[in-house]
Design a protein around this motif. Sequence first.
Motif, PDB file in Angstrom:
ATOM      1  N   MET A  76     -54.262 -22.358  34.013  1.00 26.02           N
ATOM      2  CA  MET A  76     -54.073 -20.971  33.566  1.00 26.02           C
ATOM      3  C   MET A  76     -52.585 -20.675  33.384  1.00 26.02           C
ATOM      4  SD  MET A  76     -54.882 -18.705  36.946  1.00 26.02           S
ATOM      5  CE  MET A  76     -56.220 -19.617  37.700  1.00 26.02           C
ATOM      6  N   ALA A  95     -50.547 -18.407  34.274  1.00 27.92           N
ATOM      7  CA  ALA A  95     -49.737 -17.971  35.419  1.00 27.92           C
ATOM      8  C   ALA A  95     -49.232 -19.146  36.257  1.00 27.92           C
ATOM      9  CB  ALA A  95     -50.556 -17.021  36.289  1.00 27.92           C
ATOM     10  N   TYR A 101     -61.765 -20.500  34.173  1.00 28.83           N
ATOM     11  CA  TYR A 101     -60.938 -19.339  34.541  1.00 28.83           C
ATOM     12  C   TYR A 101     -60.880 -18.323  33.399  1.00 28.83           C
ATOM     13  CZ  TYR A 101     -59.878 -22.593  38.213  1.00 28.83           C
ATOM     14  OH  TYR A 101     -60.010 -23.482  39.253  1.00 28.83           O
ATOM     15  N   ALA A 114     -62.021 -15.437  32.968  1.00 27.43           N
ATOM     16  CA  ALA A 114     -61.721 -14.051  33.334  1.00 27.43           C
ATOM     17  C   ALA A 114     -60.224 -13.812  33.506  1.00 27.43           C
ATOM     18  CB  ALA A 114     -62.464 -13.677  34.618  1.00 27.43           C
ATOM     19  N   GLN A 115     -59.467 -14.869  33.825  1.00 29.12           N
ATOM     20  CA  GLN A 115     -58.025 -14.708  34.054  1.00 29.12           C
ATOM     21  C   GLN A 115     -57.192 -14.836  32.773  1.00 29.12           C
ATOM     22  OE1 GLN A 115     -60.086 -15.896  36.466  1.00 29.12           O
ATOM     23  NE2 GLN A 115     -58.905 -16.689  38.175  1.00 29.12           N
ATOM     24  N   HIS A 116     -57.784 -15.353  31.692  1.00 27.16           N
ATOM     25  CA  HIS A 116     -56.998 -15.588  30.482  1.00 27.16           C
ATOM     26  C   HIS A 116     -56.871 -14.312  29.650  1.00 27.16           C
ATOM     27  CE1 HIS A 116     -57.383 -19.608  31.771  1.00 27.16           C
ATOM     28  NE2 HIS A 116     -58.524 -19.903  31.197  1.00 27.16           N
ATOM     29  N   ASP A 160     -52.178 -15.195  26.060  1.00 21.80           N
ATOM     30  CA  ASP A 160     -51.953 -16.535  26.631  1.00 21.80           C
ATOM     31  C   ASP A 160     -51.960 -17.628  25.561  1.00 21.80           C
ATOM     32  OD1 ASP A 160     -51.743 -15.443  29.122  1.00 21.80           O
ATOM     33  OD2 ASP A 160     -53.747 -16.062  29.812  1.00 21.80           O
TER      34      ASP A 160
END
Length: 264
Positions: free
Chosen positions: A42, A44, A73, A75-77, A81
């Motif tokens: 990801m 981050a 992941y 949901a985090q992208h 990005d």
Amino acid sequence: MSMELIDTHAHIDVAAFDADRNTVLSQCQQAGISHIVVPGIMAASWDRLKRICDFHDEPAPALYASFGLHPLYLAQHAPTDIDKLRKYVRQYQPVAVGEIGLDFYLKKLDRDRQLALFEAQLGIAAEASLPVLLHVRKSHDAVLACLRKIPVTGGICHAFNGSLQQAQHYIELGFKLGFGGMLTYERSHKLHHLAQQLPLKAIVLETDAPDMTVASHHGQRNSPEFLPECLHALAALRNEDIHTVAAQTTANAKAVLDFSRPAA
Ligand SMILES: [Zn+2]
């Protein structure tokens, strides 16, 4: 006779290795592991991953960064990005784009969003002439369709667990198939069959550390230092000499990943 091994997939950047990363890497060096590919999951965590890969405590194995947005992941992208990935690929010349792909095993992961994310990342890899590191679960035919639509310069299908026919399609598209710790379990009948039937030229070794631990360390953290156990399992299944299997799988990794690319 000394061996050179390459772990084509180890998440050595994650917190599970913060306490003893240097010790682990020196064990890897002792075990003959010359290169470790560290796939990004990801946005981050890419900066941290890059910092860890840039830090070379010789004579530890060389660490090669790959950047990507892992489908698990989702949901985090963020939509931005993708632009960040394009920028990192241009600026830092990673060895690959990954870990990317499709995961149709977990129902909560929206398939259309996964497809859009995967295709955008294949586009970035194609643009940069970089290979890709694929995560594929219950989705080989969909992944193969994407690869035909957006051709890339090959790569590795990590933790391969598809059919012989699907393997053949990946091979035709310039891919190698990654095998690791799961080979060391007696119950892995399907994987054993694949490892016996596939041409040795199509196979690369990986650990997927800290996940998918070898049988001898079941329930513990997996580590790239266990890569020789994967090699031994593969050689035993194929009834081939470990030095032959080590040399060929290392050559296979070097055929799809350009480790001579200069660091930025
Ligand atoms: Zn992975």
